[in-house]
Design an enzyme around this catalytic site. Structure first.
Site, mmCIF file in Angstrom:
data_model
loop_
_atom_site.group_PDB
_atom_site.id
_atom_site.type_symbol
_atom_site.label_atom_id
_atom_site.label_comp_id
_atom_site.label_asym_id
_atom_site.label_seq_id
_atom_site.Cartn_x
_atom_site.Cartn_y
_atom_site.Cartn_z
ATOM 1 N N GLU A 61 0.833 -1.200 0.000
ATOM 2 C CA GLU A 61 0.000 0.000 0.000
ATOM 3 C C GLU A 61 0.870 1.253 0.000
ATOM 4 O OE1 GLU A 61 -1.401 1.586 3.813
ATOM 5 O OE2 GLU A 61 -1.395 -0.499 4.484
ATOM 6 N N LYS A 125 -5.705 10.647 0.892
ATOM 7 C CA LYS A 125 -5.945 9.288 1.355
ATOM 8 C C LYS A 125 -7.081 8.697 0.546
ATOM 9 C CE LYS A 125 -6.470 6.532 5.553
ATOM 10 N NZ LYS A 125 -6.626 6.559 7.033
ATOM 11 N N VAL A 161 -5.807 -0.144 2.629
ATOM 12 C CA VAL A 161 -5.922 -1.585 2.445
ATOM 13 C C VAL A 161 -6.988 -1.912 1.407
ATOM 14 C CG1 VAL A 161 -6.612 -3.747 3.567
ATOM 15 C CG2 VAL A 161 -5.060 -2.169 4.731
ATOM 16 N N ASP A 193 -19.324 2.925 12.627
ATOM 17 C CA ASP A 193 -18.020 3.276 12.076
ATOM 18 C C ASP A 193 -17.239 1.982 11.836
ATOM 19 O OD1 ASP A 193 -15.709 4.445 11.275
ATOM 20 O OD2 ASP A 193 -15.363 5.629 13.092
ATOM 21 N N SER A 195 -14.593 -0.047 9.084
ATOM 22 C CA SER A 195 -13.644 0.180 8.000
ATOM 23 C C SER A 195 -14.106 -0.460 6.695
ATOM 24 C CB SER A 195 -12.277 -0.379 8.390
ATOM 25 O OG SER A 195 -11.397 -0.373 7.293
ATOM 26 N N ALA A 196 -13.832 0.240 5.588
ATOM 27 C CA ALA A 196 -14.131 -0.311 4.262
ATOM 28 C C ALA A 196 -13.269 -1.522 3.946
ATOM 29 C CB ALA A 196 -13.918 0.761 3.194
ATOM 30 N N ASP A 197 -12.180 -1.714 4.732
ATOM 31 C CA ASP A 197 -11.324 -2.878 4.510
ATOM 32 C C ASP A 197 -12.114 -4.179 4.621
ATOM 33 O OD1 ASP A 197 -9.403 -0.929 4.465
ATOM 34 O OD2 ASP A 197 -8.418 -1.540 6.337
ATOM 35 N N LYS A 214 -5.798 -3.741 14.588
ATOM 36 C CA LYS A 214 -5.238 -2.852 15.600
ATOM 37 C C LYS A 214 -6.066 -2.905 16.884
ATOM 38 C CE LYS A 214 -3.576 0.195 11.945
ATOM 39 N NZ LYS A 214 -3.702 1.494 11.273
#
Length: 769
Positions: A61, A125, A161, A193, A195-197, A214
């Site tokens: 990335e 980003k 990611v 909330d 993540s789009a990951d 994390k």
């Protein structure tokens, strides 16, 4: 929308611009078209060569470079990761958005610029959601600066990611190494909330190697979401006696989250990944690697302290989207740099593991392909096929190749029949970014011995040379020799010359042939319009339409020239009837392409049909006029001209298309007359001037201002001029496919054309590569 974006991007690389907006006639297609597109994709040659050879490649990335680490630690890490991956014989490919393209693999200079771009506010980003927005932003920069690359190339889209996964899959890279993946944020059950990951892992088949999730995130809820989305999630070489899911800085999670599955080596990961592909699953795979760096424990302790602070901060606590930024900032303060050290250590460890997994996947695929090839050469009785034998006395020849399908004629049927081999006919190899529709011709040249004169009505000692020609075939050969894998639609007679011609195209020139079908002439049963409509509208579903038509009762197109001993033409015979039977590509094939090249050999109604279908599919249409009479016919058909973005006439053909005379208008006036009838959005005339070089004329917008540029050439010794223009056309298209500007493409094409001009025995030089 994505297909429309691809077409717009393709226009940008031409370096001709206008502030005038115009309505496009391009059609919208499903998102799946993005996966077969390269107009938004620019792959570093080193990476492309490795992928083509089946060698392992690891994607990296770019957010960690632009935003994750300070300079110079970020560029130092990039160099260390590259060294680690290369030490295992694997090619690294950093992914980013740059110059309105998804870049796969960056040069050392580009990595350096990316590393400082974050501090200079030149990097956005870029998650999956932002991909089209960032590309459009960079595209706008080009347009507003007269399509100069200077401004747009100073800006970057730093991929996360999710977006790195998507672009890696577009480039056919199976393994991606990162630091840690996103997940469900603390309090995500209230804020949503997430993540789009996680969503990208559910729909993009790429192995993501990370240090887990994390620990500032909600790991148990993240694992629940991954389970719901059907994403295989494994812990890699976990400590004996534990199944704790890795928590980025720490090898174990304080939350007590358990790894859904465990693997001990890269081979197990590769086996699971390939099994998922065999099952038709479209999801990715998350491999969580424990971080054993000693600093990780210190960082994890700081994280727990920070979490407690967040809950009690200002009485009501920190909530929602403010939680993660607060945690990251506070952890960095408490650890006094240990978090940065641990972050670097875990990414390096992930790179080692990711390289091993990429190797294992490449080895598994290589072994499978070898087994398939062995199986294709052996029948059910364990006996090897004799591919040269005929199916029966009454059937036509079955011409075979590793890139062809078996074909067979049925008794006196006018319908094309085709039987596929065991090769996957929906594989990427069977579809090309550039389709050529045009003539394939055998050229025969005879002349008496030097110093002798032709004596009529008797045999003359001399030489006879046979070579392959035809404008469409020539352009396809150039594209094939340059690695573009063109798909050629053409027609030949059911004779030995046709069979040999097709074999040479496939075996020696790199031209793709998805099918061969034998038919009687279509004109004996139906008029041209109905026949072409039937071809273009057919719903082929699994099997692509045959692109080579073998026509019973007609000869393969042949040009026989009888020369005087000094090289002057004495007489010639052209047997070109079969070219009226050239088939057209079906809709599915067009939707997968980016460029359509047509010569003037097919009937005009066929050219109009396929050109309109290509425009509807969002494909750039290019035209080679072939001859002055045919150029004049094309110039009189407004429906056809309106579809053209490119045309490659010589000077005489230009005047024929403009329906004018040299004595009454100059080259600029003739060019403007033709450009005004071509594609309303943007159009180009690449005019060959012989010893004077090349003249480029362009126009943006309907009846916009024409621009002109002359490319002179030096004097060279010419051995054969029959394929120079075709070489220029093919090379230019290949350059555009690879992201060059049109000026760069013209200059490169002129250099390749010199090779063909110096080649006395062939139209296209074999030195082109």
């Amino acid at each position: 929308m994505q297909r429309l974006m691809m077409t717009s991007i393709r226009r940008v690389i031409f370096k001709f611009g206008s502030n005038r907006s115009s309505t496009t006639r391009r059609s919208f297609t499903s998102s799946s078209s993005l996966l077969s597109s390269s107009s938004l994709l620019q792959i570093l040659p080193e990476v492309s060569e490795a992928l083509a050879a089946g060698r392992p490649v690891v994607a990296l990335e770019s957010t960690i470079l632009a935003h994750g680490l300070p300079y110079p630690q970020n560029i130092e890490l990039a160099q260390e990761l590259s060294n680690i991956i290369r030490s295992k014989g694997v090619i690294p490919a950093t992914i980013a958005v740059h110059g309105a393209k998804c870049r796969v693999g960056l040069t050392s200079e580009e990595l350096q610029d990316l590393a400082i771009s974050g501090n200079e506010a030149r990097a956005d980003k870029c998650s999956t959601r932002e991909l089209p927005l960032v590309i459009a932003k960079q595209m706008k920069m080009k347009m507003e600066n007269q399509l100069s690359d200077s401004l747009s190339l100073s800006h970057w889209g730093a991929t996360t990611v999710a977006s790195t996964m998507r672009i890696a899959h577009m480039a056919n890279i199976s393994t991606f190494v990162t630091g840690g993946t996103g997940g469900v944020h603390r309090g995500g059950e209230h804020t949503m909330d997430i993540s789009a990951d996680l969503m990208e892992l559910s729909r993009t088949p790429v192995i993501v190697v990370s240090a887990g999730v994390k620990s500032i995130l909600d790991i148990p809820r993240t694992l629940e979401v991954l389970e719901t989305l059907g994403v295989p999630t494994v812990g890699y070489q976990l400590a004996e006696g534990t199944k704790d899911f890795p928590a980025f800085f720490s090898p174990t999670s304080t939350s007590g989250a358990v790894s859904p599955a465990c693997v001990d080596n890269a081979e197990e990961v590769a086996d699971a990944y390939i099994a998922g592909m065999d099952l038709g699953l479209r999801n990715g795979m998350l491999v969580a690697v424990p971080n054993h760096d000693p600093a990780g424990e210190t960082v994890e302790a700081a994280i727990q302290t920070t979490l407690e602070e967040a809950e009690s901060f200002s009485g009501g606590g920190v909530a929602g989207r403010d939680v993660t930024p607060f945690l990251l900032k506070r952890v960095a303060e408490l650890t006094k740099g240990d978090s940065l050290k641990s972050n670097v250590a875990l990414v390096k460890n992930n790179a080692r593991v990711g390289a091993d997994i990429a190797i294992a996947v490449a080895n598994r695929i290589r072994k499978r392909q070898h087994s398939q090839r062995q199986g294709e050469q052996t029948n059910s009785n364990g006996q090897r096929r004799d591919i040269s034998t005929r199916a029966s006395v009454s059937s036509v020849r079955s011409w075979s190749s590793t890139r062809m399908f078996w074909s067979q004629d049925t008794s006196n049927s006018n319908d094309s029949t085709m039987t596929s081999t065991s090769k996957d006919i929906n594989s990427h190899d069977n579809f090309s970014k550039v389709i050529v529709v045009g003539g394939s011709v055998v050229d025969m040249v005879a002349k008496p011995e030097e110093g002798s004169s032709l004596i009529p009505a008797t045999s003359n000692p001399g030489s006879c040379i046979e070579s392959d020609g035809g404008v469409g075939r020539n352009i396809a050969e150039v594209l094939g020799r340059l690695g573009a894998k063109p798909l050629l639609f053409s027609a030949v007679g059911n004779d030995s010359r046709g069979e040999a011609l097709v074999r040479r195209m496939v075996d020696e020139c790199g031209i793709l042939v998805t099918g061969i079908a034998t038919t009687d002439t279509r004109t004996t049963e139906s008029d041209g319009d109905d026949a072409e409509k039937e071809i273009i509208d057919q719903d082929l579903q699994m099997i692509p339409s045959p692109c080579i038509r073998v026509v019973n009762g007609l000869n393969t197109a042949t040009y026989l020239a009888l020369l005087e001993s000094n090289g002057d033409l004495s007489t010639a015979i052209a047997d070109m009837t079969v070219l009226g039977e050239i088939p057209l590509p079906d809709k599915e094939t067009l939707l997968r392409a980016e460029y359509l090249v047509v010569d003037a050999n097919p009937p005009m109604e066929s050219l109009v049909t396929v050109a309109k279908a290509a425009v509807d599919a969002g494909v750039v249409v290019c035209f080679e006029p072939t001859s002055v009479p045919k150029a004049r016919i094309a110039g009189q058909n407004k429906d056809f001209l309106k579809c053209l973005t490119f045309a490659y006439p010589n000077l005489d053909e230009l005047y024929a298309m403009a329906d004018g005379k040299k004595s009454k208008m100059d080259v600029r006036q003739a060019a403007v007359r033709v450009l005004n009838q071509m594609n309303d959005d943007i159009s180009f005339l690449v005019i060959t001037l012989g010893a004077e070089g090349v003249f480029l004329a362009s126009m943006v917008g309907e009846r916009g201002v024409a621009k002109f540029q002359h490319f002179p050439t030096e004097e060279i010794d010419i051995a054969n001029c029959t394929g120079a223009g075709d070489t220029l056309a093919g090379s230019l298209i290949n350059s555009l496919l690879n992201g060059s500007t049109i000026e760069e493409g013209v200059r490169r094409g002129m250099e390749y054309a010199k090779l063909s001009l110096r080649c006395g025995s062939r139209a296209i030089s074999q030195q082109i590569k």
